[in-house]
Design an enzyme around this catalytic site. Sequence first.
Site, short mmCIF file in Angstrom:
data_model
loop_
_atom_site.label_atom_id
_atom_site.label_comp_id
_atom_site.label_asym_id
_atom_site.label_seq_id
_atom_site.Cartn_x
_atom_site.Cartn_y
_atom_site.Cartn_z
N HIS A 171 0.81 -1.22 0.00
CA HIS A 171 0.00 0.00 0.00
C HIS A 171 0.85 1.27 0.00
CE1 HIS A 171 -0.01 -1.46 4.38
NE2 HIS A 171 0.97 -0.59 4.27
N TYR A 258 17.13 2.09 2.98
CA TYR A 258 17.42 1.48 1.68
C TYR A 258 18.56 2.18 0.95
CZ TYR A 258 12.70 -0.30 2.50
OH TYR A 258 11.58 -0.88 3.05
#
Length: 488
Positions: A171, A258
Amino acid sequence: MSFKIAIIGAGSVGFTKKLFTDILCVPEFKDIEFALTDISEHNLAMIKAILDRVVEANKLPTKVTATTDRRKALDGARYIISCVRVGGLEAYADDIRIPLKYGIDQCVGDTICAGGILYGQRNIPVILDFCKDIREVAATGAKFLNYANPMAMNTWAAIEYGKVDTVGLCHGVQHGAEQIAEVLGAKSPRELDYVCSGINHQTWFIDLRLDGRKVGKDELVAAFEAHPVYSQQEKLRIDVLKRFGVYSTESNGHLSEYLPWYRKRPDEITRWIDMSDWIHGETGGYLRYSTETRNWFETEYPQFLEAASKQIDPAKRSNEHASHILEALETNRVYRGHFNVRNDGVISNLPQDAIIESPGFVDRFGINMAAGITLPEACAATCMASINVQRMSVHAAISGDIDLLKLAVLHDPLVGAVSTPEEVWQMVDEMVVAQAQWLPQYAHAVPAAKERLSKSAIKTRDWAGAARRNVRSIEELRAEKAALKQTG
């Protein structure tokens, strides 16, 4: 219509209820069967009672069953939804705790980075067991909808090795679009048209249009910097927008882990994160949140059961993809969303075997991806770093090759920014030993790893991280909820 949906890991109580009520917002689906399965009889009993209450309150003919026998749940299922967390919060705590000893500070640690890679090692053997059962006992052509992280690794393994029709769902894109619509002053996210593409949790809004007008970088930067809340909560995300020229789907905390630039020094971490909520960068934030949520549910279960007596309101159907995909496949009402699938030419400048997240349309013919997308070069480069780690991680999980696992962790962007090769080798040994009960493919490597750890001279530190908070008690949570209710 009458068909069967199996939910694996149905003990994820809040999420299972959301999926359940979303699906029952489709009028044609009232006669279907939900087969719940989980390794915890306790959790299964709680969620079944909640869903039974929903069915009863809404006077529906929907059938709900629950069993710890996974194959029984999957038998004849047309759709299988997975939301499992292999190892539970016990293993997850090690995903955060052990890397901290080597200076690696993660906010979530469930996609890549040291925690996400080990999470994948635990999940992939189980995912392949799911796939075997799906091939053998589910309905012919059954579709596997994976919600479990690490999304790309799990989906990669299911498609390449499990040989099952699989789509990964998340989502993040929807939440990012809601933010953009808000800062641009749109009345609803529906006014925003966008193309968002990349890989899961590193997806990029490469084309934005508001009422048909193209929105450029400068306008978007100005809108975010002027927003009284997002300007503080999304500092790192806004910085990436300024440098890359496009906005990332992922939250400030997720995105920070990340990349190799923002979480490699404690002073840098505190500069870029916001502590108003876990998702903005708190050390181990999602672990704390998940622990508090579990404790709250266990304690306040009667409230959850009472809330299940309310009528289902189709106007409150969530933007989670699952119910919309099923509706499109079964009724031919077309749905546009963003899906995790094998690339195969969808994104021109990412590898063919990578699991990408990109726009697609669903109808009775299946999921049809919009092909020929080219990412901006910086976005592609960032995605490539993670894809290479994901590929090695999947292959290590399949083969049980601990040396390949260490190489995967070594090549992770944040790990590489913080730790030396010697530290990485020892950290992986320590994580594999600590999580051996969930890593059957590494059983042969555990004795040697223990031996190396007993002789190691590499020093580690007892570090809670740059921005760690303690798990709040039920009393503290009650007080906070009461205060929020008072302030409105």
